[in-house]
Enzyme design. Structure first.
Site, PDB file in Angstrom:
ATOM      1  N   SER A 136      46.329 -85.225  26.091  1.00 30.85           N
ATOM      2  CA  SER A 136      45.424 -85.977  26.183  1.00 30.85           C
ATOM      3  C   SER A 136      44.862 -86.215  27.723  1.00 30.85           C
ATOM      4  O   SER A 136      45.476 -86.283  28.546  1.00 30.85           O
ATOM      5  CB  SER A 136      45.417 -87.618  25.694  1.00 30.85           C
ATOM      6  N   TYR A 149      51.063 -95.309  25.906  1.00 32.47           N
ATOM      7  CA  TYR A 149      50.378 -93.792  25.437  1.00 32.47           C
ATOM      8  C   TYR A 149      50.372 -93.057  26.839  1.00 32.47           C
ATOM      9  O   TYR A 149      50.439 -91.827  26.488  1.00 32.47           O
ATOM     10  CB  TYR A 149      48.982 -94.434  25.064  1.00 32.47           C
TER      11      TYR A 149
END
Length: 254
Positions: A136, A149
């Site tokens: 990501s 995350y």
């Protein structure tokens, strides 16, 4: 004619579901893994040719080890793996209140899972095959209260080049880091997120947010022999937004 046999984790929802459908449409056989039983059932009821599904927690080492034996017996040698399964919501409570259970759960799914899949299934990949880790742009930029995350996705970028060195030359390993991708059509059983609006599109230098096919097309290329000289790399697909200045009232400094 089949283009190959690939394994996709997190295959029943979101980006994973979109990639699963894309690869099936391009004549691949797909073994799809997901922890979400409801989404798996919905996908299974679609009866898509070339698709096999397994309910699995990628962070469960014993389950992944058992899966490798199942794949060897029933699916045969693989031509690619896409590590996509993840806890995808980036935010948590403020840092001073961060629950370590959330931290460990996020790292287990987003970082340990790809490690275990690679550890136990790499030997089932044919020489010249490839592993793709879906990371990501959050690995490179943050907002408040997203430590778990971001740490997991940043770790997955680093794990990618480590695996590339450990598994080469027979197996290549690369990462794709998507930015904003519209997955509103790939959220079974849940209220889909609102579709991107005009402002979402305008903020991207290319004039739109990403589509699932943008990611899947690159993944297909990286799995192919045409990408035979590419390994250990991260490919950022974000429509150029990470290259745009975001300062408020930024003076035009020369």
């Amino acid at each position: 004619m089949s283009q190959g046999k690939i394994l996709i984790t997190g295959a029943a929802r979101g980006l994973g579901l979109g990639m699963t459908r894309y690869f099936l449409q391009h004549n691949y056989q797909v073994l799809g893994l997901d922890i979400d039983k409801y989404a798996l059932t919905e996908l299974e009821e679609s009866r898509l040719p070339g698709l096999q599904l397994v309910h699995l927690d990628v962070a469960d080492e014993q389950a992944v080890q058992t899966l490798s034996r199942l794949v060897e017996r029933q699916f045969g040698r693989l031509t690619g793996i896409i590590n996509n399964a993840a806890v995808s919501h980036p935010f948590h409570e403020p840092l001073r209140h961060l629950n370590l259970a959330h931290w460990h759960h996020t790292l287990a799914a987003n970082l340990t899972g790809p490690l275990l899949i690679s550890k136990y299934l790499a030997d089932l990949l044919m020489p010249g095959s490839a592993i793709i880790n879906i990371t990501s742009t959050w690995a490179h930029q943050s907002e408040p209260h997203c430590e778990a995350y971001v740490a997991a996705k940043g770790g997955l970028v680093a794990l990618t080049h480590a695996l590339a060195n450990s598994l080469g030359p027979d197996i290549r390993v690369n990462a794709i880091s998507p930015g904003r991708v519209d997955i509103t059509d790939y959220q079974p059983g849940k209220s889909a997120p609102p579709p991107p609006g005009p402002a979402d599109h305008r903020q991207h230098p290319v004039g739109r947010v990403g589509e699932v096919e943008d990611i899947a097309t690159l993944a297909r290329f990286l799995l192919s022999a045409k990408a035979g000289f590419i390994t250990g790399q991260e490919f950022i697909l974000d429509g150029g937004i990470s290259k745009r200045m975001s300062y408020v009232n930024n003076p035009a400094a020369g």
